[in-house]
Design an enzyme around this catalytic site. Structure first.
Site, PDB file in Angstrom:
ATOM      1  N   CYS A  15      -0.333  -7.376  10.632  1.00 17.94           N
ATOM      2  CA  CYS A  15      -0.641  -7.215   9.207  1.00 17.94           C
ATOM      3  C   CYS A  15       0.385  -7.937   8.331  1.00 17.94           C
ATOM      4  O   CYS A  15       0.026  -8.764   7.485  1.00 17.94           O
ATOM      5  CB  CYS A  15      -0.746  -5.735   8.858  1.00 17.94           C
ATOM      6  SG  CYS A  15       0.572  -4.721   9.559  1.00 17.94           S
TER       7      CYS A  15
HETATM    8  N1  LIG Z   1      -2.675   0.120  11.314  1.00 12.15           N
HETATM    9  C1  LIG Z   1      -2.542  -1.140  10.947  1.00 12.15           C
HETATM   10  O1  LIG Z   1      -2.428  -1.447   9.740  1.00 12.15           O
HETATM   11  C2  LIG Z   1      -2.561  -2.225  11.944  1.00 12.15           C
HETATM   12  C3  LIG Z   1      -2.591  -1.990  13.301  1.00 12.15           C
HETATM   13  N2  LIG Z   1      -2.602  -3.032  14.195  1.00 12.15           N
HETATM   14  C4  LIG Z   1      -2.622  -2.805  15.633  1.00 12.15           C
HETATM   15  O2  LIG Z   1      -3.910  -2.356  16.002  1.00 12.15           O
HETATM   16  C5  LIG Z   1      -3.814  -1.443  17.089  1.00 12.15           C
HETATM   17  C6  LIG Z   1      -4.380  -0.107  16.661  1.00 12.15           C
HETATM   18  O3  LIG Z   1      -3.639   0.354  15.542  1.00 12.15           O
HETATM   19  P1  LIG Z   1      -3.984   1.688  14.763  1.00 12.15           P
HETATM   20  O4  LIG Z   1      -5.444   1.841  14.656  1.00 12.15           O
HETATM   21  O5  LIG Z   1      -3.168   1.699  13.539  1.00 12.15           O
HETATM   22  O6  LIG Z   1      -3.399   2.767  15.787  1.00 12.15           O
HETATM   23  P2  LIG Z   1      -3.678   4.328  15.878  1.00 12.15           P
HETATM   24  O7  LIG Z   1      -2.477   4.942  16.437  1.00 12.15           O
HETATM   25  O8  LIG Z   1      -4.184   4.822  14.559  1.00 12.15           O
HETATM   26  O9  LIG Z   1      -4.874   4.413  16.930  1.00 12.15           O
HETATM   27  C7  LIG Z   1      -4.722   4.045  18.265  1.00 12.15           C
HETATM   28  C8  LIG Z   1      -6.040   4.225  19.004  1.00 12.15           C
HETATM   29  O10 LIG Z   1      -5.848   3.915  20.363  1.00 12.15           O
HETATM   30  C9  LIG Z   1      -6.161   5.044  21.179  1.00 12.15           C
HETATM   31  N3  LIG Z   1      -5.161   5.082  22.227  1.00 12.15           N
HETATM   32  C10 LIG Z   1      -3.828   5.289  22.071  1.00 12.15           C
HETATM   33  N4  LIG Z   1      -3.195   5.209  23.267  1.00 12.15           N
HETATM   34  C11 LIG Z   1      -4.155   4.947  24.193  1.00 12.15           C
HETATM   35  C12 LIG Z   1      -4.141   4.776  25.609  1.00 12.15           C
HETATM   36  N5  LIG Z   1      -3.005   4.854  26.311  1.00 12.15           N
HETATM   37  N6  LIG Z   1      -5.303   4.532  26.233  1.00 12.15           N
HETATM   38  C13 LIG Z   1      -6.463   4.468  25.545  1.00 12.15           C
HETATM   39  N7  LIG Z   1      -6.542   4.629  24.186  1.00 12.15           N
HETATM   40  C14 LIG Z   1      -5.403   4.868  23.533  1.00 12.15           C
HETATM   41  C15 LIG Z   1      -6.127   6.245  20.234  1.00 12.15           C
HETATM   42  O11 LIG Z   1      -7.070   7.228  20.568  1.00 12.15           O
HETATM   43  P3  LIG Z   1      -6.838   8.421  21.608  1.00 12.15           P
HETATM   44  O12 LIG Z   1      -5.376   8.757  21.544  1.00 12.15           O
HETATM   45  O13 LIG Z   1      -7.739   9.515  21.134  1.00 12.15           O
HETATM   46  O14 LIG Z   1      -7.273   7.851  22.908  1.00 12.15           O
HETATM   47  C16 LIG Z   1      -6.605   5.624  18.941  1.00 12.15           C
HETATM   48  O15 LIG Z   1      -8.005   5.556  18.902  1.00 12.15           O
HETATM   49  C17 LIG Z   1      -2.337  -1.350  17.445  1.00 12.15           C
HETATM   50  O16 LIG Z   1      -2.033  -2.262  18.450  1.00 12.15           O
HETATM   51  C18 LIG Z   1      -1.689  -1.715  16.134  1.00 12.15           C
HETATM   52  O17 LIG Z   1      -0.383  -2.113  16.346  1.00 12.15           O
HETATM   53  C19 LIG Z   1      -2.645  -4.316  13.768  1.00 12.15           C
HETATM   54  C20 LIG Z   1      -2.614  -4.615  12.430  1.00 12.15           C
HETATM   55  C21 LIG Z   1      -2.527  -3.592  11.417  1.00 12.15           C
HETATM   56  C1  LIG Z   2       4.013   0.700   7.983  1.00 16.66           C
HETATM   57  C2  LIG Z   2       4.222   0.404   9.451  1.00 16.66           C
HETATM   58  O1  LIG Z   2       4.817   1.186  10.161  1.00 16.66           O
HETATM   59  N1  LIG Z   2       3.724  -0.747   9.904  1.00 16.66           N
HETATM   60  C3  LIG Z   2       3.838  -1.151  11.277  1.00 16.66           C
HETATM   61  C4  LIG Z   2       3.274  -2.518  11.444  1.00 16.66           C
HETATM   62  C5  LIG Z   2       1.830  -2.524  11.453  1.00 16.66           C
HETATM   63  C6  LIG Z   2       1.219  -2.852  12.772  1.00 16.66           C
HETATM   64  O2  LIG Z   2       0.305  -2.199  13.143  1.00 16.66           O
HETATM   65  O3  LIG Z   2       1.767  -3.840  13.471  1.00 16.66           O
HETATM   66  P1  LIG Z   2       0.958  -4.697  14.553  1.00 16.66           P
HETATM   67  O4  LIG Z   2      -0.068  -5.393  13.777  1.00 16.66           O
HETATM   68  O5  LIG Z   2       1.909  -5.635  15.180  1.00 16.66           O
HETATM   69  O6  LIG Z   2       0.395  -3.819  15.560  1.00 16.66           O
HETATM   70  C7  LIG Z   2       5.273  -1.290  11.756  1.00 16.66           C
HETATM   71  O7  LIG Z   2       6.150  -1.566  10.980  1.00 16.66           O
HETATM   72  O8  LIG Z   2       5.448  -1.235  13.004  1.00 16.66           O
END
Ligand SMILES: NC(=O)C1=CN([C@@H]2O[C@H](COP(=O)(O)OP(=O)(O)OC[C@H]3O[C@@H](n4cnc5c(N)ncnc54)[C@H](OP(=O)(O)O)[C@@H]3O)[C@@H](O)[C@H]2O)C=CC1
Ligand SMILES: CC(=O)N[C@@H](CCC(=O)OP(=O)(O)O)C(=O)O
Length: 346
Positions: free
Chosen positions: A149
């Site tokens: 992000c």
């Molecule tokens: N939030 C953001 O703004 C951004 C996030 N990302 C990336 O996108 C990905 C998802 O982020 P985000 O949605 O915020 O994360 P969350 O923590 O909100 O959600 C993670 C999801 O993965 C599942 N999960 C977690 N661990 C496992 C596992 N070991 N096996 C299977 N499923 C698993 C969880 O469900 P459950 O535990 O029920 O299985 C949940 O549905 C990450 O890699 C994050 O770094 C990238 C850009 C921006």
């Molecule tokens: C506010 C906050 O905690 N932001 C996350 C970055 C967001 C993220 O999901 O990073 P990836 O896209 O690399 O998975 C952090 O600083 O780690």
């Protein structure tokens, strides 16, 4: 109709993917995984999706997932993704991975900032999923590494300047501020309401954030030479949105350039990048729940510096919106399908 699966559907990026795919005319969401909500409908776990999406949360192995869809979004934490993605590819599936596992081209750099990589053979093949930079490669990719992000907001803001040698790369300082959804949906004390509301703080100060090498990788490619940045993330008391402010000294060439014309030329054909008129400033509420990135710049003639500001929604263009944009390209759908909705203001 393309059968699509979301792995990690109960996270913030997963539910945003579900929201976007619910109105995508070329796609059917056939499978959604979550361990903690297995057996419950997505619309029950997320009432925002009620009467819009009829899909169950399931706890499935990769082998069980394979017959259920042809295209997968991996929306799970990094490290978990690299255990899943190679098996999907081996079965002939296309994948957009939202984690960081395939974003860095250099295994050594990945392992320095993350952990040992179990499938480094895909680092060279994975295409960095920023369509404004790599559209043609994304069209033919089977694995797209969706950008982080913070990097999305920074790379879109700075690439036009670095490509044209308008700023001194060694002077780059970047302050980024993110809403708390960026930290994901798992419970943690640091993200409790009382820790975040009515407050504002920097974190991982001093070159410690794992997005630093990702930003440097892409800015170095734009500059054609190694770029090092000072990058400081901050946590905002809002749910979604990122505002990045980047500072750099202009080169002699930059001091003479028509920078507004350069930005306009770089992004005039891009549906999701909006270069603001001089004097206007991006705001998170103007991109909220959209796939847009708003960019503006100002010149500080006293110091010879340029200040570039850019705003995205961290789970929109910063994650799930961009992931759907990449899927649209990989599948030959119109690039903006399901993504053209304006931001949710106010
Ligand atoms: N939030 C953001 O703004 C951004 C996030 N990302 C990336 O996108 C990905 C998802 O982020 P985000 O949605 O915020 O994360 P969350 O923590 O909100 O959600 C993670 C999801 O993965 C599942 N999960 C977690 N661990 C496992 C596992 N070991 N096996 C299977 N499923 C698993 C969880 O469900 P459950 O535990 O029920 O299985 C949940 O549905 C990450 O890699 C994050 O770094 C990238 C850009 C921006
Ligand atoms: C506010 C906050 O905690 N932001 C996350 C970055 C967001 C993220 O999901 O990073 P990836 O896209 O690399 O998975 C952090 O600083 O780690």
């Amino acid at each position: 109709m393309l059968d699509v699966g979301i792995i990690g559907a109960s996270g913030y990026t997963g539910v945003e993917l579900a929201r976007i795919l619910a109105v995508h005319p070329e796609v059917r969401l056939t499978v959604a995984t979550s361990r903690q909500y297995a057996g419950r409908k997505m619309a029950e776990v997320f009432p925002s999706l009620a009467k819009r999406l009829d899909v169950l949360c399931e706890n499935l192995t990769v082998d069980e997932l394979l017959p259920r869809a042809d295209f997968f979004f991996a929306a799970v934490p990094h490290k978990t993704a690299m255990d899943i993605v190679p098996k999907l590819l081996a079965a002939g599936k296309k994948v957009v991975d939202l984690s960081a596992d395939y974003r860095l081209h250099d295994q050594r750099v990945y392992e320095e900032w993350y952990q040992p990589h179990s499938s480094p053979e895909f680092l060279a093949e994975a295409v960095y999923g920023l369509p404004e930079l790599y559209r043609d490669q994304i069209r033919t990719a089977r694995l797209v590494a969706n950008p982080g992000c913070y990097p999305t907001s920074v790379i879109l803001a700075l690439t036009p300047l670095l490509r044209e040698d308008l700023i001194e790369p060694g002077t780059l300082v970047i302050d980024s501020k993110s809403g708390t959804s960026g930290a994901g949906r798992s419970a943690s004390v640091a993200n409790l309401y009382c820790e975040v509301a009515d407050s504002f703080r920097a974190y991982k100060v001093g070159g410690k954030h794992r997005h630093t090498p990702e930003i440097e990788q892409e800015l170095s490619l734009a500059a054609g030479a190694p770029v090092r940045v000072t990058f400081t993330p901050h946590l905002l008391p809002i749910s979604r949105g990122i505002l990045s402010t980047s500072y750099a000294t202009l080169t002699p060439r930059g001091a003479k350039a028509d920078i507004f014309a350069l930005y306009e030329a770089a992004y005039k054909d891009e549906p999701f990048v909006r270069v603001l008129a001089p004097g206007e400033q991006p705001a998170t509420h103007n991109v909220r729940a959209s796939n847009c990135c708003d960019i503006a710049f100002a010149l500080d003639h006293r110091t010879g510096r340029i200040i570039v500001t850019s705003a995205i929604d961290n789970i929109g263009k910063g994650a799930s919106g961009q992931a759907v944009q990449n899927m649209n390209l990989m599948q030959g759908f119109a690039e903006g399908t399901a993504l053209m909705g304006p931001a949710c203001f106010p």
